[in-house]
Every structure is written in structure tokens, then in C-alpha cells.
Scaffold this active site. Structure first.
Site, PDB file in Angstrom:
ATOM      1  N   HIS A   1     -28.297   6.340  13.809  1.00 33.11           N
ATOM      2  CA  HIS A   1     -27.435   6.378  12.622  1.00 33.11           C
ATOM      3  C   HIS A   1     -27.509   7.716  11.881  1.00 33.11           C
ATOM      4  O   HIS A   1     -27.884   7.766  10.718  1.00 33.11           O
ATOM      5  CB  HIS A   1     -27.849   5.271  11.642  1.00 33.11           C
ATOM      6  CG  HIS A   1     -27.728   3.882  12.177  1.00 33.11           C
ATOM      7  ND1 HIS A   1     -28.318   2.794  11.563  1.00 33.11           N
ATOM      8  CD2 HIS A   1     -27.081   3.387  13.247  1.00 33.11           C
ATOM      9  CE1 HIS A   1     -28.041   1.701  12.256  1.00 33.11           C
ATOM     10  NE2 HIS A   1     -27.301   2.030  13.278  1.00 33.11           N
TER      11      HIS A   1
ATOM     12  N   GLU B   1     -32.732  -5.503  11.701  1.00 35.64           N
ATOM     13  CA  GLU B   1     -31.838  -6.237  12.587  1.00 35.64           C
ATOM     14  C   GLU B   1     -32.669  -6.910  13.670  1.00 35.64           C
ATOM     15  O   GLU B   1     -33.583  -6.297  14.220  1.00 35.64           O
ATOM     16  CB  GLU B   1     -30.868  -5.193  13.103  1.00 35.64           C
ATOM     17  CG  GLU B   1     -30.263  -5.389  14.395  1.00 35.64           C
ATOM     18  CD  GLU B   1     -29.575  -4.076  14.832  1.00 35.64           C
ATOM     19  OE1 GLU B   1     -29.238  -3.208  13.989  1.00 35.64           O
ATOM     20  OE2 GLU B   1     -29.405  -3.938  16.021  1.00 35.64           O
TER      21      GLU B   1
ATOM     22  N   ASN C   1     -26.178  -0.967   8.626  1.00 37.55           N
ATOM     23  CA  ASN C   1     -25.552  -0.208   9.708  1.00 37.55           C
ATOM     24  C   ASN C   1     -24.306   0.504   9.159  1.00 37.55           C
ATOM     25  O   ASN C   1     -23.566  -0.063   8.365  1.00 37.55           O
ATOM     26  CB  ASN C   1     -25.165  -1.156  10.839  1.00 37.55           C
ATOM     27  CG  ASN C   1     -26.259  -2.155  11.144  1.00 37.55           C
ATOM     28  OD1 ASN C   1     -26.610  -2.965  10.283  1.00 37.55           O
ATOM     29  ND2 ASN C   1     -26.803  -2.106  12.309  1.00 37.55           N
TER      30      ASN C   1
HETATM   31  P1  FAE Z   1     -18.653   9.381  15.911  1.00 37.21           P
HETATM   32  O1  FAE Z   1     -18.282   7.958  16.107  1.00 37.21           O
HETATM   33  O2  FAE Z   1     -19.975   9.857  16.413  1.00 37.21           O
HETATM   34  O3  FAE Z   1     -17.499  10.262  16.591  1.00 37.21           O
HETATM   35  C1  FAE Z   1     -17.563  11.654  16.705  1.00 37.21           C
HETATM   36  C2  FAE Z   1     -16.804  12.075  17.952  1.00 37.21           C
HETATM   37  O4  FAE Z   1     -16.624  13.497  17.936  1.00 37.21           O
HETATM   38  C3  FAE Z   1     -17.538  11.767  19.259  1.00 37.21           C
HETATM   39  O5  FAE Z   1     -16.666  11.077  20.120  1.00 37.21           O
HETATM   40  C4  FAE Z   1     -17.918  13.140  19.805  1.00 37.21           C
HETATM   41  O6  FAE Z   1     -17.938  13.193  21.230  1.00 37.21           O
HETATM   42  C5  FAE Z   1     -16.839  14.023  19.232  1.00 37.21           C
HETATM   43  N1  FAE Z   1     -17.233  15.436  19.083  1.00 37.21           N
HETATM   44  C6  FAE Z   1     -18.395  15.918  18.593  1.00 37.21           C
HETATM   45  N2  FAE Z   1     -18.381  17.283  18.564  1.00 37.21           N
HETATM   46  C7  FAE Z   1     -17.141  17.643  19.027  1.00 37.21           C
HETATM   47  C8  FAE Z   1     -16.512  18.918  19.236  1.00 37.21           C
HETATM   48  N3  FAE Z   1     -17.126  20.066  18.923  1.00 37.21           N
HETATM   49  N4  FAE Z   1     -15.278  18.931  19.766  1.00 37.21           N
HETATM   50  C9  FAE Z   1     -14.642  17.774  20.075  1.00 37.21           C
HETATM   51  N5  FAE Z   1     -15.187  16.547  19.900  1.00 37.21           N
HETATM   52  C10 FAE Z   1     -16.427  16.487  19.376  1.00 37.21           C
HETATM   53  O7  FAE Z   1     -18.576   9.799  14.386  1.00 37.21           O
HETATM   54  N6  FAE Z   1     -23.376   1.592  13.609  1.00 37.21           N
HETATM   55  C11 FAE Z   1     -23.079   0.393  13.069  1.00 37.21           C
HETATM   56  O8  FAE Z   1     -22.521   0.332  11.964  1.00 37.21           O
HETATM   57  N7  FAE Z   1     -23.366  -0.769  13.737  1.00 37.21           N
HETATM   58  C12 FAE Z   1     -23.994  -0.766  14.940  1.00 37.21           C
HETATM   59  O9  FAE Z   1     -24.229  -1.839  15.536  1.00 37.21           O
HETATM   60  C13 FAE Z   1     -24.361   0.480  15.509  1.00 37.21           C
HETATM   61  N8  FAE Z   1     -25.031   0.536  16.682  1.00 37.21           N
HETATM   62  C14 FAE Z   1     -25.281   1.774  17.250  1.00 37.21           C
HETATM   63  C15 FAE Z   1     -25.883   1.818  18.516  1.00 37.21           C
HETATM   64  C16 FAE Z   1     -26.040   3.033  19.157  1.00 37.21           C
HETATM   65  C17 FAE Z   1     -26.706   3.093  20.493  1.00 37.21           C
HETATM   66  C18 FAE Z   1     -25.559   4.234  18.542  1.00 37.21           C
HETATM   67  C19 FAE Z   1     -25.685   5.566  19.244  1.00 37.21           C
HETATM   68  C20 FAE Z   1     -24.971   4.183  17.293  1.00 37.21           C
HETATM   69  C21 FAE Z   1     -24.833   2.963  16.637  1.00 37.21           C
HETATM   70  N9  FAE Z   1     -24.227   2.885  15.391  1.00 37.21           N
HETATM   71  C22 FAE Z   1     -23.984   1.661  14.819  1.00 37.21           C
HETATM   72  C23 FAE Z   1     -23.830   4.094  14.655  1.00 37.21           C
HETATM   73  C24 FAE Z   1     -22.318   4.344  14.694  1.00 37.21           C
HETATM   74  O10 FAE Z   1     -21.833   4.267  16.007  1.00 37.21           O
HETATM   75  C25 FAE Z   1     -22.033   5.720  14.070  1.00 37.21           C
HETATM   76  O11 FAE Z   1     -22.501   5.685  12.736  1.00 37.21           O
HETATM   77  C26 FAE Z   1     -20.560   6.064  14.068  1.00 37.21           C
HETATM   78  O12 FAE Z   1     -20.037   6.087  15.375  1.00 37.21           O
HETATM   79  C27 FAE Z   1     -20.315   7.421  13.411  1.00 37.21           C
HETATM   80  O13 FAE Z   1     -18.916   7.570  13.229  1.00 37.21           O
HETATM   81  P2  FAE Z   1     -18.278   8.991  13.030  1.00 37.21           P
HETATM   82  O14 FAE Z   1     -16.826   8.816  12.839  1.00 37.21           O
HETATM   83  O15 FAE Z   1     -19.043   9.711  11.972  1.00 37.21           O
END
Ligand code: FAE
Length: 542
Positions: A481, A398, A519
Site C-alpha cells: 500500500h 485483515e 486498505n
Molecule cells: P496503481 O493502481 O498502482 O496504477 C499505476 C499504474 O501506472 C500501473 O499500472 C503502472 O504500471 C503504471 N505506471 C507506473 N509508472 C509508469 C510510467 N512511467 N509510464 C507509464 N505507466 C506507468 O496506482 N488495496 C486495497 O484497497 N485493497 C486490497 O485488497 C489491496 N490488495 C493489494 C494486494 C497487492 C498484492 C498489492 C500489490 C496491492 C494491493 N492494494 C490493495 C493496493 C492497491 O492496489 C493500490 O493502492 C492501488 O492500485 C493504487 O492505485 P493508483 O491509482 O495510485
């Protein structure tokens, strides 16, 4: 930077300018209707409550599950350890700029841990008050895993790059899933639900804020690499207005890593808004699930800690749920499941739990350009393009911004590579460890070099060595990721039902075995759409 990430310029003048630009944000957000609906009306979950469906986490997987369950007539309670992020701070803004991290920036740290730790050789991390901030830099022995914390999960902090993998790569991403169904039904459904769009190429060619990406295109093409536009969930029309000076700046004001006050269609504005509108979905922010076990009368007993903004526990609640959806993200879900299996709370989970974890091959680097290739003092934080060398070199890079507010002559990239290494979570000494080693990034570096060695040689340029330490070229200490840990068709059946405990499901990035070739969040969303449709039809309909 978006998926690739920013640093602070450290100049007081710059911070002041950004602060002034940010103070108009309340008006702008209200006019746009882009402020999240405050969750104030909803009461947090009560001790002793019984809920039909409990969702752990409010990221992509959790939000899809909540919406579809609610639409099917099931009442849902979502438990989220992070904050609601719906109330402005004393500066009138909900989120702080990437260039000026404050108490809102990091999850329970006393010092920032910026992905780019140095600039021009100087460390740029700074002291901050310990607070339940939006970005968690979670340290394991060989890797720091960045994750969003709050209602909306990763959508709050990510670059919004919304990429559907190339069809020919899908078999390696999710081998047990029918690709026709995904590409005909679930990827389109996910893209619609997320509000994905692509930059207007004519605007790209002329706007100052993508000068850095045009330099990226020129260098990619001169070395014979395909340059591709990448869709995003940022509102591109809003960004045009930012550039024209008719809307409050967000992407053009250095906002991304610690949240965007405007412009970005996070889950708060898409899936979660629709879920809440059903009237069947409640969310408890600042609540953390610590245990799930079989309840004597059927269903599951869930133990939840209520947190303060400094990370203390004010109450411990025990509730029951007929069904529990693990959507705590790859790391959160894996940590919970590994602990629950090891401690005997969920003894029937199989031995695949905790395995198959990968970093999506993430590795970062910067290049130093010649003076005739300036990348621009004004850079949009939202990436819109990439260099695709997946087939030949195992890398999709990217073209990321470096929005410092000054001309740096730097090109910056976050590469996603086919790194085959996989880690495993395990329980030891009363906590969950991940056995990843920093040296396991070497294949990713080698793959990224297939692009950047060639470009450097063609352009007569060199790698930057000042962004990740002193004389350090590769950002090989982190991932944005995390994927895997409860892999589909291994720890679960082919639709996310955990083996051994009926009524428990995994519905997030933990299902994906370590790599998506691009991504990940569109694939996480599309897979969740596929799985929840099947689960509702087979497990919840009479
Ligand atoms: P996620 O979105 O991480 O949600 C999990 C939630 O569960 C979070 O809000 C936690 O706080 C919560 N949680 C965890 N443990 C507990 C618990 N014990 N009790 C209650 N709540 C809890 O999971 N991906 C892209 O496709 N494009 C991008 O441009 C991109 N940029 C990124 C930039 C950054 C800086 C970061 C950090 C990530 C990026 N990602 C990107 C990755 C993407 O945000 C990530 O793959 C998804 O958010 C994962 O989705 P999930 O539903 O697995």
C-alpha cells in the site's frame, strides 16, 4: 491470500490439479462476459501525436480521470508501462495461479520474489524467465514495494478489499478535504463505480473456503476484539458457484497475486470498460513515460519509450499534450516528479515533491493454531474480514488466507497500522532513491502486537516463525500500500493541480499522505472522483 498474500505449496500434485482446473477457463470467462475487451483495435500512440489529455498509468486514479474526462467530451490517451492482459497464454489462461508462478508473474525478474518467501522453513522462490509480468516487487534499500503492472494497475493483482475508512478517522487521512462531501457524494460514487459488495453472512458461516476466517473471528472475539466483514470487488455470487462446482474456479483455485481469470471486477471490467465505451479513450500498453516538460507552443512535451516483453526499448516517441495527469501510482508518480524537478524538466515544482511517503503501516504475521482449530485445505484467496483495533491500538488487521492447498493450522494476517514514519524520494546518482529504513516498521509491529500477543495468550498459541525467513515472525520488509510522495494541498493544490506548472495534475495514491487507516483503493478512487469533477468544471469548461 488477497491483500495478504499467498505462497506456492510446492507440491507437484497440487500444481497439476490447479493446472487442470484452470484449463476450462476460456469457456467460463466467455460465458460470464468477464473477459476484458481486447484493446487490439486501438493503435498505440504515434510519434509526434498531439492529445488533449494524456494520462500516465491505468490504475484507479488514471481510470477515474479517463472516464470522467471522456464523458466531458475530452479525448484521452492513457500510457501504461505494463501489458494489456487481454490475451490468453498457451495454456488458455491470461493469468497464472499464485501457487504456480511462471513468466507472467513478475515484472522483469529472473526469480520470483514472493511476499511469503518461506514455508515450513524452506525458501519457495523459483527461477522464471524475464518478462513484463504482472507484479512488480520494486526494491528500495529498506523496503520492497509491491505494485500491479498492466492495464488496470493494482486492480489486477490486489485482494479487491474495498474499504471505506471510518468517518471518525477521515480527518487524519485527508485533513484538507471536506469529509461531508466525501461521505455523501464521492465514496458512494466510487463504491458504485468499482462494483463493491459484501459476502453473504449466512454463506460465510457454512462454506469450507472461509473456515480460516471463522477461526479468525472466533479468536478475535474470544479476546474481545471487534470482528468486521469487509467489502470486496470480487463477484460473491460467482464465488458461491465456484464452491458449488458450477463455475470455473478462480478465488478457490489459488488465483490472486498474479491475476484472477474469473470473478474479480478489476478496473478492466468497471471504470476502464466504461471509459473505452465512450469511444474517446485510447490506451498504449507497454509504453513508459520518461519525461514531461513544457512545450514551446504551450502544453507539454511527453517522452515515451515503447517496451518489448523482455523490457527492451523498441522506440522512443515524443508527443504533446495540453494536459497531463500523473496516475503512475504513489511510487511511479513520485519517481517521475522528483526526477523531472531535479533534472530541470519541470523546474517550478515545489519542494514538497517526493515527500510524505508512507507504507500504510503494513506488517504481516502468522499464528500457529492448535490441532482443534484447523483453518482448512481449501481457502478462498479473497479476504472478507478484519479485526478492528484502530481506536485502541492503531491497527486494523485483515484476516488473510494462506491458500496452500493443504491444512496448515495457520492463521495469517496483514495489519494496517498507524505507523507515523514517513519517507522521502530524492534524486541521486542519476536515479531516484527512497530513504525508508526497515527499522521504521517497529511502531507497526508494536501496534500489531496489541492484537496478536493478546490472542496468542488467550488461545495458548504462538507466532509462526517460518513464513518470512528462518525464525522470523514479522513480515516487515514490504508494503502493498504505497501512498504519498506528491501530497494533496502540499505538492499540489487542494484538487491535485501541481504547483508551478498549469495543466499538470496528480490523481493517484501519491496524493494521500502515507496512510488511509484501511486498505487504500476506495479512498484513491473517491478522491480522484472529487478532484476530476472540480478540474473538469473549473479548468476544462469554457
Ligand atoms: P496503481 O493502481 O498502482 O496504477 C499505476 C499504474 O501506472 C500501473 O499500472 C503502472 O504500471 C503504471 N505506471 C507506473 N509508472 C509508469 C510510467 N512511467 N509510464 C507509464 N505507466 C506507468 O496506482 N488495496 C486495497 O484497497 N485493497 C486490497 O485488497 C489491496 N490488495 C493489494 C494486494 C497487492 C498484492 C498489492 C500489490 C496491492 C494491493 N492494494 C490493495 C493496493 C492497491 O492496489 C493500490 O493502492 C492501488 O492500485 C493504487 O492505485 P493508483 O491509482 O495510485
Amino acid at each position: 491470500m488477497g491483500d495478504g498474500t499467498a505462497c506456492s505449496s510446492g507440491t507437484a500434485a497440487f500444481s497439476r490439479r490447479r493446472f487442470i482446473a484452470g484449463t476450462g477457463s476460456i469457456l467460463g470467462a466467455t460465458a460470464l462476459g468477464l473477459r476484458a475487451t481486447p484493446a487490439a483495435a486501438a493503435a498505440p500512440i504515434g510519434n509526434g501525436a498531439h492529445v488533449p489529455a494524456l494520462v500516465i498509468g491505468t490504475g484507479y486514479g488514471g481510470s477515474v480521470a479517463a472516464l470522467r474526462l471522456a464523458q466531458a467530451g475530452v479525448d484521452v490517451h492513457m500510457i501504461e508501462m505494463g501489458m494489456a492482459w487481454d490475451t490468453p497464454g498457451s495454456d488458455g489462461k491470461i493469468f497464472c495461479a499464485t501457487t504456480a508462478p511462471d513468466y507472467r508473474s513478475y515484472w522483469l525478474r529472473t526469480k520470483t520474489k514472493q511476499p511469503l518467501s518461506n514455508f515450513l522453513g524452506f525458501p519457495i522462490d523459483r527461477e522464471i524467465p524475464k518478462y513484463t509480468g504482472i507484479l512488480d516487487a520494486e526494491d528500495f534499500s529498506g523496503i520492497t514495494v509491491y505494485q500491479g503492472r498492466g492495464v488496470g494497475g493494482g486492480s489486477l493483482v490486489n485482494g479487491g478489499m474495498a474499504v471505506t475508512p471510518r468517518r471518525e478517522n477521515f480527518g487524519a487521512v485527508l485533513p484538507s478535504v471536506n469529509a461531508d462531501e466525501m461521505y455523501n457524494v464521492y465514496y458512494p460514487r466510487a463504491n458504485t463505480g468499482l462494483g463493491v459488495g459484501t459476502i453473504d453472512p449466512a454463506w460465510f458461516d457454512t462454506t469450507d473456503c472461509y473456515q480460516f476466517a471463522r477461526v479468525g473471528r472466533k479468536h478475535a472475539q474470544r479476546s474481545g476484539f471487534p470482528f468486521v466483514f469487509v467489502p470486496d470487488v470480487y463477484d460473491w455470487d460467482y464465488m458461491k458457484r465456484e464452491a458449488a462446482g458450477t463455475a470455473t474456479r478462480s478465488a478457490l483455485a489459488g488465483e490472486i497475486l498474479y491475476g484472477n481469470n474469473h470473478g474479480k471486477k478489476t478496473l478492466q471490467h468497471t471504470y476502464l470498460a466504461r471509459a473505452k465505451a465512450t469511444g474517446r479513450v485510447n490506451i498504449s500498453p507497454l509504453h513508459r513515460v520518461t519525461s514531461v516538460s513544457a512545450a514551446s507552443g504551450g502544453g507539454y512535451t511527453v517522452v515515451i519509450e515503447q517496451l518489448t516483453t523482455s523490457g527492451g526499448v523498441t522506440a522512443t516517441k515524443t508527443v504533446t499534450a495540453d494536459r497531463v495527469f500523473f496516475a503512475a501510482g504513489s511510487v511511479g508518480t513520485s519517481k517521475l516528479l522528483v526526477k523531472l524537478k531535479a533534472t530541470g524538466a519541470l523546474p517550478n515544482l515545489n519542494s514538497e515533491v517526493g515527500k510524505g511517503w508512507g507504507d500504510n503501516g503494513n506488517v504481516m504475521c502468522g499464528r500457529a493454531n492448535h490441532m482443534w482449530d484447523p483453518t482448512g485445505a481449501l481457502q478462498s484467496t479473497i479476504p472478507c474480514s478484519g479485526i478492528d483495533n484502530w481506536a485502541a491500538g492503531g491497527v486494523f488487521a485483515e484476516v488473510a488466507p494462506l491458500p496452500t492447498g493443504i491444512e496448515t493450522y495457520a492463521s495469517f494476517y496483514l495489519s494496517i497500522t498507524k505507523n507515523p514514519n514517513r519517507g522521502q524520494f530524492s534524486w541521486s546518482g542519476g536515479k531516484v532513491d527512497l530513504n525508508w529504513q526497515t527499522a521504521w516498521k517497529q511502531p507497526a509491529i508494536d501496534m500489531a502486537k496489541t492484537i496478536f500477543d493478546k490472542i496468542n495468550s488467550k488461545e495458548g498459541t504462538i507466532y509462526r516463525t517460518d513464513l518470512f525467513g528462518t525464525y522470523k515472525i514479522w513480515g516487515d520488509h514490504l508494503t502493498y500500500h504505497p501512498l504519498g510522495g506528491a501530497v494533496l494541498n502540499k505538492a499540489t493544490d487542494n484538487h491535485g493541480r501541481l504547483h508551478g506548472h498549469p495543466g499538470l495534475y496528480v490523481i493517484d495514491g501519491a496524493l494521500i499522505p502515507g496512510n488511509t487507516s484501511v486498505n487504500p483503493f476506495v479512498t484513491i478512487t473517491a478522491l480522484a472522483e472529487r478532484n476530476i469533477e472540480k478540474i473538469i468544471a473549473a479548468d476544462l469548461r469554457p
